[in-house]
Design a protein around this motif. Structure first.
Motif, short mmCIF file in Angstrom:
data_model
loop_
_atom_site.label_atom_id
_atom_site.label_comp_id
_atom_site.label_asym_id
_atom_site.label_seq_id
_atom_site.Cartn_x
_atom_site.Cartn_y
_atom_site.Cartn_z
N SER A 1 -1.01 -4.09 -3.09
CA SER A 1 0.10 -4.91 -2.59
C SER A 1 1.12 -5.18 -3.70
O SER A 1 0.77 -5.21 -4.88
N LEU A 2 2.34 -5.40 -3.29
CA LEU A 2 3.41 -5.83 -4.18
C LEU A 2 4.32 -6.76 -3.39
O LEU A 2 4.42 -6.65 -2.16
N ARG A 3 5.00 -7.64 -4.10
CA ARG A 3 6.02 -8.47 -3.47
C ARG A 3 7.33 -8.27 -4.21
O ARG A 3 7.43 -8.54 -5.40
N LEU A 4 8.30 -7.79 -3.48
CA LEU A 4 9.63 -7.58 -4.04
C LEU A 4 10.50 -8.80 -3.78
O LEU A 4 10.34 -9.49 -2.77
N VAL B 1 6.52 0.77 8.62
CA VAL B 1 6.00 -0.34 7.83
C VAL B 1 5.46 -1.49 8.69
O VAL B 1 4.94 -2.47 8.16
N LYS B 2 5.61 -1.37 9.99
CA LYS B 2 5.16 -2.45 10.86
C LYS B 2 3.67 -2.73 10.65
O LYS B 2 2.85 -1.82 10.63
N GLY B 3 3.37 -4.01 10.49
CA GLY B 3 1.98 -4.41 10.29
C GLY B 3 1.55 -4.36 8.83
O GLY B 3 0.46 -4.82 8.50
N MET C 1 4.60 -6.36 0.58
CA MET C 1 4.14 -5.03 0.97
C MET C 1 2.64 -4.95 0.77
O MET C 1 2.16 -5.08 -0.37
N ASN C 2 1.92 -4.75 1.84
CA ASN C 2 0.47 -4.65 1.80
C ASN C 2 0.03 -3.26 2.22
O ASN C 2 0.78 -2.53 2.87
N ASN C 3 -1.20 -2.92 1.87
CA ASN C 3 -1.77 -1.63 2.26
C ASN C 3 -0.80 -0.49 1.93
O ASN C 3 -0.51 0.36 2.78
N LEU C 4 -0.33 -0.48 0.72
CA LEU C 4 0.65 0.52 0.32
C LEU C 4 0.07 1.92 0.34
O LEU C 4 -1.13 2.11 0.06
N GLU C 5 0.94 2.85 0.67
CA GLU C 5 0.56 4.26 0.75
C GLU C 5 1.41 5.07 -0.22
O GLU C 5 2.51 4.66 -0.57
N THR D 1 5.86 2.60 -7.12
CA THR D 1 5.11 3.84 -7.21
C THR D 1 3.68 3.58 -6.77
O THR D 1 3.01 2.70 -7.33
N VAL D 2 3.24 4.33 -5.79
CA VAL D 2 1.90 4.14 -5.24
C VAL D 2 1.09 5.40 -5.54
O VAL D 2 1.44 6.50 -5.10
#
Length: 125
Positions: free
Chosen positions: A17-20, A64-66, A83-87, A122-123
């Motif tokens: 996860s990240l928070r922008l 990005v929904k959900g 941003m959660n569950n980043l891909e 970057t993921v």
């Protein structure tokens, strides 16, 4: 002129996860909308999420929904993108702007041209 300053990006593993954060300054005018966008070397800039804080409504791209949530701190005049569950496909430079277009309608300032530096996400897989 409106100035946008994005921050909070970084390198994260898939599933992380990240928070922008997006801080707007200058002549924001009467706009009550803010949008997050992203751009990668393989894609043009695309809409990610938007918010109209006066009516407490949020908008999201299907991809990005959900997983992502947009919010605003009125006291700080700052908009966040959680941003959660980043891909790995989320890898891009993220930008904010005082407007966005969604389902054929414009919200806020969609002629905004003074994009900020953005923040790199970057993921890794």
């Amino acid at each position: 002129q409106v100035h946008m300053v994005e921050s909070g990006g970084g390198l994260v593993q898939a599933g992380g996860s990240l928070r922008l954060s997006c801080a707007a300054s200058g002549r924001t005018g009467s706009s009550d909308a803010m949008g997050w966008f992203r751009q990668s070397p393989k894609k043009d800039r695309e809409f990610v999420a938007g918010i109209r804080w006066n009516i407490l409504t949020t908008y999201y791209a299907d991809f990005v929904k959900g997983r992502f949530w947009i919010s605003r701190d009125n006291a700080k005049n700052t908009v966040y993108l959680q941003m959660n569950n980043l891909e790995p496909e989320d890898t891009a430079r993220y930008y904010c702007a005082p407007g966005f277009r969604y389902s054929g309608r414009n919200y806020g300032d969609t002629d905004f041209g003074s994009w900020g530096q953005g923040t790199q996400v970057t993921v890794s897989s």
